[in-house]
Design an enzyme around this catalytic site. Structure first.
Site, PDB file in Angstrom:
ATOM      1  CG  ASN A 228      -1.898  -1.134   1.208  1.00  0.00           C
ATOM      2  OD1 ASN A 228      -1.575  -2.244   1.644  1.00  0.00           O
ATOM      3  ND2 ASN A 228      -3.074  -0.908   0.662  1.00  0.00           N
ATOM      4  CD  GLU A 229       5.966   2.988   3.157  1.00  0.00           C
ATOM      5  OE1 GLU A 229       5.632   2.233   4.093  1.00  0.00           O
ATOM      6  OE2 GLU A 229       6.993   3.674   3.183  1.00  0.00           O
ATOM      7  NE  ARG A 230       8.116  -1.126  -0.980  1.00  0.00           N
ATOM      8  CZ  ARG A 230       8.649  -2.240  -0.516  1.00  0.00           C
ATOM      9  NH1 ARG A 230       8.310  -3.406  -1.056  1.00  0.00           N
ATOM     10  NH2 ARG A 230       9.507  -2.226   0.481  1.00  0.00           N
ATOM     11  CB  ALA A 233       5.201   6.051  -2.836  1.00  0.00           C
TER      12      ALA A 233
END
Ligand code: FAD
Length: 368
Positions: A228-230, A233
């Site tokens: 999810n973070e990537r 981003a």
């Protein structure tokens, strides 16, 4: 969405950047009231129950707003510190910590990195030892975004003697707990107004019931959360690059050199057009990633490629935009120098470019 960000963030960017701080509680309450902090989360916990395409829009709009520091702080709350809790947490934990985070009443942080373990997450040493119904936590975490203002951390700690990636757990750690302290607030090259801290834990006790999901599965759950973070981003990077190219073209249309606007030079036009084409490719790759995620597929490869490309392309876009602004772009207070500084993080944070390549080399059969 854009209107809320233009009202709540944009007028304050210069002031917050100069102060190297922004009021997370005040801002998050306003974003929570607008329903922006829990787009995909269940309505039972105050989320909007929307599909992942709304997260793509959120990312692009956060990037477009032109302040990497605030964009990062918000995406920590929405897509880096909360996905595991939503996915694996107990009903009680979600009521107590997720729901207030979605309302913007609590600020969340994700605490994984340590001084000796960044790229190699399996090297973390912060330890949680069980004593009856409590974990007793000792250790430290470094470079934690939202670190000085967070009400709770999604903490990755060792909960057994098993080495490597085995024996870790994700624990909700309320920062009001005795034994917790902020050791240092850190100054940075970019994302100036975001709140980055070193955190320390000394015999800090939290209930074992604060464990997210299964004891011992923390590493695997965190790897899921990293996807999810990537993804966010990469979505944010596209919005930021698109806006930066547009703003640069606007400046070059007005800026006169050798008897005409800079934008009349073919070299300048071609360079901007080429970068815009690459941004478009990444945007549509992101959309394919989002569609696969919405279908419930594993998006590890998509997210890894998108994050890698976003980091590298953002560096090229930021460098070109700054170059075409000349001396004006080099001045600290201009949006373009801020973008140049902010965008550099993308190739380091959330897994460096080389870590993305390591994942891809393994997935694609290029590693022994
Ligand atoms: C502003 C900022 C905010 C952050 N926010 C958070 C946060 O909220 N929570 C959190 O837990 N962490 C956070 N981080 C930490 C971030 O995720 C780490 O900095 C990142 O994962 C890299 O780890 P490291 O800094 O220890 O670098 P190292 O692991 O020491 O790596 C240094 C460099 O070595 C290279 N490298 C690494 N591995 C390989 C490899 N396998 N092969 C070849 N080269 C390699 C890369 O170029 C890398 O940049 C933040 C960092 C920054 C700078």
């Amino acid at each position: 969405m854009r209107g809320v960000l233009e009202r709540e963030v944009v007028p304050h960017i210069s002031e917050w950047e100069e102060a190297e701080a922004f009021p997370a509680h005040r801002l998050f309450k306003a974003l929570g009231a607008a329903g922006l902090l829990g787009l995909e989360y269940e309505p039972a916990y105050g989320g909007q129950g929307a599909d992942h395409s709304y997260t793509v829009i959120l990312g692009e709009e956060l990037g477009r707003m032109g302040c990497g520091g605030v964009a990062m702080a918000i995406t920590v709350q929405t897509d880096m510190a909360t996905p595991s809790l939503h996915r694996h947490g107990s009903h009680e934990l979600k009521q107590r910590y997720l729901a207030p985070a979605l309302r913007g009443e609590m600020v969340a942080a994700i605490a994984v990195t340590e001084a000796d373990a960044g790229s190699d997450v399996a090297g973390i040493r912060t330890r949680a030892v069980r004593d009856g119904d409590e974990w007793v936590i000792n250790g430290s975490k470094l470079y934690i975004t939202n670190g000085t203002q967070a009400d709770w951390l999604c903490l990755l700690a060792r909960t057994s003697g098993a080495g490597g990636y085995r024996g870790m757990s994700q624990i909700i750690f309320p920062t009001g707990t005795r034994g917790f302290s902020v050791s240092r607030k850190l100054s940075k090259l970019g994302n100036g107004c975001s709140d980055t801290a070193e955190l320390s834990f000394t015999d800090a006790r939290v209930p074992v019931a604060n464990t997210i999901g299964q004891i011992g599965r923390g590493f695997q759950q965190q790897m899921g959360q990293f996807q999810n973070e990537r993804m966010i981003a990469a979505y944010t990077a596209v919005g930021a690059m698109d806006a930066a190219l547009g703003r640069t073209a606007g400046y070059l249309r007005e800026r006169q050199v050798f008897g005409g606007p800079l934008l009349s030079r073919q070299y300048v036009q071609f360079r901007l057009a080429e970068l815009a084409a690459e941004v478009d490719l990444l945007r549509h790759y992101n959309y394919a990633c989002a569609a696969a995620y919405t279908r419930g597929e594993d998006t590890t490869r998509f997210a890894t490629i998108a994050k890698l490309k976003a980091g590298r392309l953002a560096r090229a876009v930021a460098d070109t935009c700054l170059q075409f602004h000349g001396g004006f772009g080099y001045m600290a207070e201009t949006w373009v120098s801020r973008y140049f500084r902010d965008s550099r993080l993308l190739s380091i944070g959330g897994g460096a470019d080389e870590v993305m390549l390591q994942i891809l080399a393994r997935m694609d059969g290029f590693a022994d």
